[in-house]
Design a protein around this motif. Structure first.
Motif: not given
Length: 392
Positions: A258-275
């Motif tokens: 489940t955490n791996l799926c969440c990590a992939v979803a986070f990478i797909e939506k990564l933006d400037a605000q996230s970093l």
């Protein structure tokens, strides 16, 4: 960074984060829904078996008086067949039966899964009827574009300067890459579990205390970005479709998956605000125009390798030279544009003046004849004066 905000939608039932592969449910709610659906199917099968048995018994009772011994024997055979079906469904409904321990059932299902999926792997992994390959290329391209992301941006509590931690990171990357070489869903899931355990060990060594879930997810995202596993989406979909549901919905295997799926979803939506970056810096990093500044020499630990220090120093110098070159090129292009604009302006002004005051070229005038020359054209003029001599 806020990875929790990017894990996916929050399940409206319990409030926990859901997995898109489980129709938005969390592991607990998906297990409950799966159990309800299974019990409903068992009940429907049971009712079907009872209905078939009643129909066979009624048919047998109505035809017993008119049929002979051969027909009676055949009817008894059909009755035994329906009874066998009834016993089969009755046994399947007794999940907690003492005759078949759950551990043995689990082992049998794992062996069946291994045999079937090994035989059918090339047909069911990334089939042409799905868009798994397209998703693989998209996530691979996305991870390559994010190669500049540093552990500090993700708040990763891992110090790779420690040799033991560096070894754990390498092992975690190796395990997540090795997942693609496995054929059985359970083996692919085991690679994810081993990778996650190496991550927990790396965090524990760095912080000298047990790792938490808030530390684990950012580190897993960093490992995925650094490793860029091949055919990541295809492997996730393969595990979701064909792995034993009880394994995905319970235990540490399901948690890590489940955490791996969440990590992939986070990478797909990564933006400037996230970093915690400005949009301008984020766009420059994504386009490859520049890269984040590396660690300063004063902040290195005394035990750090001199070669690594020199490498980061050279990278920093190259980054500065690249920025200076970009500024020079931009200034040169600006100067060239200004010269072109100035030349065009002068040309337009000259053209306007020429149009406003056109140049007229007149024919040359005829030369004047000498006064004392013979006047051929006009004979009416008096003759020229002749000198006279007077005697004194």
């Amino acid at each position: 960074m806020s990875p929790k905000s990017e894990r996916g939608g929050i399940h409206k039932g319990c409030g926990y984060y859901g997995n898109p592969a489980w129709q938005g449910f969390c592991s607990k709610c998906w297990r409950e829904e799966y159990h309800k659906a299974r019990q409903k199917q068992i009940q429907e099968d049971w009712e079907l078996a009872e209905r078939l048995q009643r129909e066979e018994e009624e048919a047998f009772a109505s035809s017993q008086s008119s049929q002979g011994t051969q027909s009676l024997t055949f009817s008894k055979f059909k009755t035994r067949k329906v009874t066998t079906v009834k016993k089969f469904f009755s046994a399947s409904s007794r999940v907690g039966s003492k005759k078949v321990p759950p551990e043995r059932v689990e082992k049998i299902m794992d062996q069946i899964e291994k045999y079937i999926m090994t035989r059918l792997y090339k047909h069911v992994f990334c089939p042409e009827t799905t868009d798994d390959e397209k998703k693989d290329l998209a996530i691979q391209k996305r991870i390559r574009a994010l190669r500049w992301v540093t552990p500090q941006m993700l708040c990763v509590p891992v110090n790779e300067d420690i040799p033991e931690v560096s070894d754990m990171v390498v092992k975690a990357i190796t395990d997540i890459i090795e997942m693609d070489s496995k054929r059985v869903p359970r083996d692919k899931l085991a690679c994810i579990t081993k990778c996650s355990k190496h991550i927990f060990n790396a965090i524990k060594i760095t912080k000298n205390e047990p790792a938490s879930a808030d530390d684990f997810l950012p580190t897993l995202i960093y490992i995925v970005l650094k490793g860029n596993p091949p055919r990541l989406q295809s492997n996730i979909q393969y595990i979701t479709r064909f792995c034993n549901p009880s394994r995905l919905m319970t235990g540490e295997d399901g948690y890590y998956f489940t955490n791996l799926c969440c990590a992939v979803a986070f990478i797909e939506k990564l933006d400037a605000q996230s970093l915690n970056l400005s949009q301008e810096d984020f766009d420059r990093y994504m386009s490859g125009q520049t890269s984040p500044r590396k660690q300063e020499a004063e902040s290195w630990s005394p035990d750090a390798c001199l070669g690594v220090k020199q490498m980061y120093k050279n990278l920093d110098l190259l980054s500065q030279l690249n920025e200076r070159q970009e500024r020079i090129v931009n200034e040169a292009k600006k100067l060239e544009k200004d010269l072109i604009d100035w030349t065009d302006g002068i040309t337009r002004e000259v053209q306007d003046i020429v149009e406003k005051y056109p140049l007229e070229i007149k024919p040359p005038n005829q030369p004047l004849a000498a006064i004392d020359s013979e006047n051929i054209e006009n004979d009416k003029l008096p003759p020229p004066l002749q000198p006279q001599v007077y005697a004194g």
